[in-house]
Design a protein around this motif. Structure first.
Motif, PDB file in Angstrom:
ATOM      1  N   ASP A 110       0.029  96.864  79.989  1.00  0.00           N
ATOM      2  CA  ASP A 110       0.567  95.496  79.988  1.00  0.00           C
ATOM      3  C   ASP A 110       2.086  95.482  80.195  1.00  0.00           C
ATOM      4  O   ASP A 110       2.814  96.282  79.587  1.00  0.00           O
ATOM      5  CB  ASP A 110       0.257  94.842  78.623  1.00  0.00           C
ATOM      6  N   GLY A 111       2.529  94.577  81.068  1.00  0.00           N
ATOM      7  CA  GLY A 111       3.951  94.226  81.114  1.00  0.00           C
ATOM      8  C   GLY A 111       4.907  95.340  81.514  1.00  0.00           C
ATOM      9  O   GLY A 111       5.976  95.472  80.925  1.00  0.00           O
ATOM     10  N   ALA A 112       4.557  96.100  82.567  1.00  0.00           N
ATOM     11  CA  ALA A 112       5.446  97.195  82.977  1.00  0.00           C
ATOM     12  C   ALA A 112       6.621  96.699  83.823  1.00  0.00           C
ATOM     13  O   ALA A 112       7.579  97.449  84.048  1.00  0.00           O
ATOM     14  CB  ALA A 112       4.660  98.247  83.751  1.00  0.00           C
ATOM     15  N   SER A 113       6.539  95.452  84.304  1.00  0.00           N
ATOM     16  CA  SER A 113       7.652  94.867  85.070  1.00  0.00           C
ATOM     17  C   SER A 113       8.056  93.547  84.405  1.00  0.00           C
ATOM     18  O   SER A 113       7.208  92.859  83.830  1.00  0.00           O
ATOM     19  CB  SER A 113       7.236  94.576  86.518  1.00  0.00           C
ATOM     20  N   ALA A 114       9.338  93.208  84.530  1.00  0.00           N
ATOM     21  CA  ALA A 114       9.803  91.968  83.875  1.00  0.00           C
ATOM     22  C   ALA A 114      11.074  91.452  84.526  1.00  0.00           C
ATOM     23  O   ALA A 114      11.836  92.218  85.144  1.00  0.00           O
ATOM     24  CB  ALA A 114      10.065  92.221  82.382  1.00  0.00           C
ATOM     25  N   VAL A 115      11.270  90.150  84.392  1.00  0.00           N
ATOM     26  CA  VAL A 115      12.591  89.562  84.657  1.00  0.00           C
ATOM     27  C   VAL A 115      12.932  88.666  83.463  1.00  0.00           C
ATOM     28  O   VAL A 115      12.035  88.094  82.837  1.00  0.00           O
ATOM     29  CB  VAL A 115      12.649  88.717  85.956  1.00  0.00           C
ATOM     30  N   ALA A 116      14.208  88.564  83.169  1.00  0.00           N
ATOM     31  CA  ALA A 116      14.632  87.688  82.061  1.00  0.00           C
ATOM     32  C   ALA A 116      15.997  87.111  82.398  1.00  0.00           C
ATOM     33  O   ALA A 116      16.829  87.773  83.035  1.00  0.00           O
ATOM     34  CB  ALA A 116      14.712  88.480  80.746  1.00  0.00           C
ATOM     35  N   PHE A 117      16.191  85.870  81.992  1.00  0.00           N
ATOM     36  CA  PHE A 117      17.458  85.190  82.244  1.00  0.00           C
ATOM     37  C   PHE A 117      17.927  84.549  80.941  1.00  0.00           C
ATOM     38  O   PHE A 117      17.173  83.818  80.307  1.00  0.00           O
ATOM     39  CB  PHE A 117      17.261  84.115  83.328  1.00  0.00           C
ATOM     40  N   PHE A 118      19.156  84.848  80.554  1.00  0.00           N
ATOM     41  CA  PHE A 118      19.683  84.358  79.269  1.00  0.00           C
ATOM     42  C   PHE A 118      20.870  83.416  79.490  1.00  0.00           C
ATOM     43  O   PHE A 118      21.748  83.687  80.319  1.00  0.00           O
ATOM     44  CB  PHE A 118      20.185  85.519  78.406  1.00  0.00           C
ATOM     45  N   GLU A 119      20.885  82.348  78.710  1.00  0.00           N
ATOM     46  CA  GLU A 119      22.098  81.539  78.574  1.00  0.00           C
ATOM     47  C   GLU A 119      22.761  81.962  77.268  1.00  0.00           C
ATOM     48  O   GLU A 119      22.090  82.104  76.246  1.00  0.00           O
ATOM     49  CB  GLU A 119      21.743  80.050  78.473  1.00  0.00           C
ATOM     50  N   HIS A 120      24.080  82.142  77.336  1.00  0.00           N
ATOM     51  CA  HIS A 120      24.845  82.515  76.149  1.00  0.00           C
ATOM     52  C   HIS A 120      25.808  81.387  75.808  1.00  0.00           C
ATOM     53  O   HIS A 120      26.015  80.478  76.617  1.00  0.00           O
ATOM     54  CB  HIS A 120      25.684  83.780  76.417  1.00  0.00           C
ATOM     55  N   ASP A 126      29.633  79.907  75.403  1.00  0.00           N
ATOM     56  CA  ASP A 126      30.839  80.029  76.240  1.00  0.00           C
ATOM     57  C   ASP A 126      30.519  80.095  77.733  1.00  0.00           C
ATOM     58  O   ASP A 126      31.212  80.785  78.501  1.00  0.00           O
ATOM     59  CB  ASP A 126      31.668  81.279  75.852  1.00  0.00           C
ATOM     60  N   GLN A 127      29.433  79.435  78.159  1.00  0.00           N
ATOM     61  CA  GLN A 127      29.074  79.360  79.590  1.00  0.00           C
ATOM     62  C   GLN A 127      28.794  80.724  80.221  1.00  0.00           C
ATOM     63  O   GLN A 127      28.965  80.908  81.425  1.00  0.00           O
ATOM     64  CB  GLN A 127      30.170  78.656  80.375  1.00  0.00           C
ATOM     65  N   ILE A 128      28.404  81.681  79.410  1.00  0.00           N
ATOM     66  CA  ILE A 128      28.064  83.016  79.922  1.00  0.00           C
ATOM     67  C   ILE A 128      26.573  83.022  80.291  1.00  0.00           C
ATOM     68  O   ILE A 128      25.756  82.416  79.601  1.00  0.00           O
ATOM     69  CB  ILE A 128      28.327  84.105  78.841  1.00  0.00           C
ATOM     70  N   ARG A 129      26.218  83.748  81.368  1.00  0.00           N
ATOM     71  CA  ARG A 129      24.824  83.932  81.767  1.00  0.00           C
ATOM     72  C   ARG A 129      24.576  85.418  81.967  1.00  0.00           C
ATOM     73  O   ARG A 129      25.473  86.153  82.418  1.00  0.00           O
ATOM     74  CB  ARG A 129      24.518  83.219  83.091  1.00  0.00           C
ATOM     75  N   SER A 130      23.342  85.853  81.680  1.00  0.00           N
ATOM     76  CA  SER A 130      22.998  87.240  81.989  1.00  0.00           C
ATOM     77  C   SER A 130      21.562  87.304  82.505  1.00  0.00           C
ATOM     78  O   SER A 130      20.739  86.452  82.170  1.00  0.00           O
ATOM     79  CB  SER A 130      23.169  88.145  80.767  1.00  0.00           C
ATOM     80  N   SER A 131      21.310  88.303  83.346  1.00  0.00           N
ATOM     81  CA  SER A 131      19.959  88.451  83.891  1.00  0.00           C
ATOM     82  C   SER A 131      19.543  89.910  83.841  1.00  0.00           C
ATOM     83  O   SER A 131      20.386  90.818  83.831  1.00  0.00           O
ATOM     84  CB  SER A 131      19.900  87.948  85.336  1.00  0.00           C
ATOM     85  N   TYR A 132      18.238  90.107  83.800  1.00  0.00           N
ATOM     86  CA  TYR A 132      17.655  91.453  83.742  1.00  0.00           C
ATOM     87  C   TYR A 132      16.455  91.483  84.670  1.00  0.00           C
ATOM     88  O   TYR A 132      15.604  90.593  84.625  1.00  0.00           O
ATOM     89  CB  TYR A 132      17.220  91.735  82.303  1.00  0.00           C
ATOM     90  N   ARG A 133      16.400  92.494  85.553  1.00  0.00           N
ATOM     91  CA  ARG A 133      15.192  92.748  86.354  1.00  0.00           C
ATOM     92  C   ARG A 133      14.812  94.189  86.071  1.00  0.00           C
ATOM     93  O   ARG A 133      15.687  95.075  86.120  1.00  0.00           O
ATOM     94  CB  ARG A 133      15.456  92.611  87.852  1.00  0.00           C
ATOM     95  N   GLY A 134      13.539  94.446  85.787  1.00  0.00           N
ATOM     96  CA  GLY A 134      13.204  95.829  85.474  1.00  0.00           C
ATOM     97  C   GLY A 134      11.765  96.181  85.753  1.00  0.00           C
ATOM     98  O   GLY A 134      10.898  95.307  85.876  1.00  0.00           O
TER      99      GLY A 134
END
Ligand SMILES: NC(=O)c1ccc[n+]([C@@H]2O[C@H](COP(=O)([O-])OP(=O)(O)OC[C@H]3O[C@@H](n4cnc5c(N)ncnc54)[C@H](O)[C@@H]3O)[C@@H](O)[C@H]2O)c1
Length: 344
Positions: free
Chosen positions: A210-220, A222-230
């Motif tokens: 299960d779930g060997a690939s993923a993407v995630a997008f975060f709002e932080h 102070d208007q910061i954004r981060s993303s993850y692809r794996g």
């Protein structure tokens, strides 16, 4: 010289990275080496030249009879709650492997138990400890080289054939691996994450359940954004285990290959469709002068015990990195974005 009576629990793959540092450490007196399989514990003792008589499969008895005041937890994630509650219940400090816990409720209970017992509880986040990598990136950002850093993109692609507990784990990439990258995001941004949208899936040919690939997008904040692809099912063109990063700032960009390759381009032009930028060298550090990875995490923890201070990655703070993981899993399961405050 302070001496701690130490028990090591969990003698599988990652234990070698711990014993290499702990086996002869002057602050440690060994009183137990524990594994569900006592033969595995004995083999680990032999491998590191420690007394085989310390090997046992009975943690509770060892805690009761040895006078231990320190436990290193290198068991599988599903065992962490039991090990930590047993250890802190007997007044032991704990340094444990990531991920802290299988749920936020468990994590809260474990952190509270350690606080009530008045012991120090730390979580291993070895990928924060990289003098020529992430720590250099952090210093470059702090120096203002790219202005205000506002967007953090990370990519993780490795075809990893572990076998063992990960093969059957739900949301395996988000739970067992992305905790490192999410914790790195927290280390680099300082801006608390507030909301996440994520998906995970098992790609064709996956050798995981299960779930060997993923993407995630975060709002932080102070208007910061981060993303993850794996993906752990990515054969060829591997990234570093620390991810590959692109960080955008108001005055430039920084790219980091996850090892010691860091490039910065800083804005210098004021005209044109695409403004001129100039390459700026990022100062090197003497990587030999400072320990890295597990060694640095373990030494930092022992030093904090000796000095009566908090370690760099205490469990009460790591709780917030774990919230990114469980928030991403909740989002992947519901198809909705998730406010991390709703996780408690
Ligand atoms: N920080 C890192 O870079 C890193 C890398 C690999 C693994 N890890 C983490 O380390 C932990 C262990 O991973 P591993 O790859 O060594 O797993 P593993 O399966 O190779 O070894 C785990 C060992 O723990 C033992 N064990 C399980 N439950 C136990 C219990 N209740 N009491 C005593 N022993 C028990 C097992 O018998 C086994 O020998 C996991 O939390 C994993 O996520 C961290």
């Amino acid at each position: 010289m302070k001496k701690f009576k130490a028990i090591h629990v969990g003698c599988g793959g990652i234990a070698d990275s711990w014993f290499t540092v702990t086996k002869n450490h002057p602050n440690i007196e060994w009183v137990g080496i524990v594994d569900l399989d006592v033969e595995v514990a004995k083999a680990k003792a032999r491998q590191f030249g420690l007394p085989v008589g310390l090997a046992t499969s009975d943690l509770e008895k060892c805690l009761r009879e040895s006078g231990a005041d320190l436990v290193f937890d290198c068991t599988v994630p599903s065992a962490h709650k039991h090990i930590v509650l047993s250890a802190v219940g007997k007044g032991c400090h704990v340094l444990g492997e990531k991920p802290l816990a299988e749920s936020m409720a468990d994590a809260r209970e474990m952190v509270k138990a350690a606080q009530e017992a008045g012991v120090t509880y730390g979580v291993m986040q070895n990928r924060r400890w990289q003098p020529n990598g992430i720590q250099r990136v952090r210093a470059a950002l702090d120096s203002g080289m790219i202005g205000q850093a506002h967007t953090f993109h990370s990519d993780f692609f490795i075809g990893a054939h572990f076998g063992g507990f990960r093969d059957e784990m739900k949301h395996v990439l988000l739970f067992d691996m992305a905790i490192h990258s999410f914790d790195q995001i927290r280390y680099l941004t300082d801006a608390p994450p507030v909301k996440v949208w994520a998906q995970d899936w098992n790609p064709p040919g996956s050798w995981y359940a299960d779930g060997a690939s993923a993407v995630a997008f975060f709002e932080h904040e102070d208007q910061i954004r981060s993303s993850y692809r794996g993906s752990w099912c990515a054969e060829g063109l591997s990234t570093s285990w620390q991810c590959q990063w692109r960080i955008l700032g108001t005055k430039g960009s920084l790219m980091w290959d996850g090892e010691d390759g860091i490039e910065v381009e800083q804005l210098c032009g004021t005209e044109g469709l695409v403004r001129d930028c100039v390459s700026i060298p990022v100062p090197e550090v003497d990587a030999n002068a400072t320990p890295s990875g597990h060694e640095a995490g373990i030494l930092n923890f022992l030093q904090s015990l000796c000095e009566g201070t908090q370690p760099a990655t205490p469990a009460y703070d790591n709780f917030h990195s774990l919230a990114m993981v469980h928030g991403a899993i909740a989002s992947a399961e519901s198809g909705e974005s998730v406010c991390l405050s709703s996780l408690g």
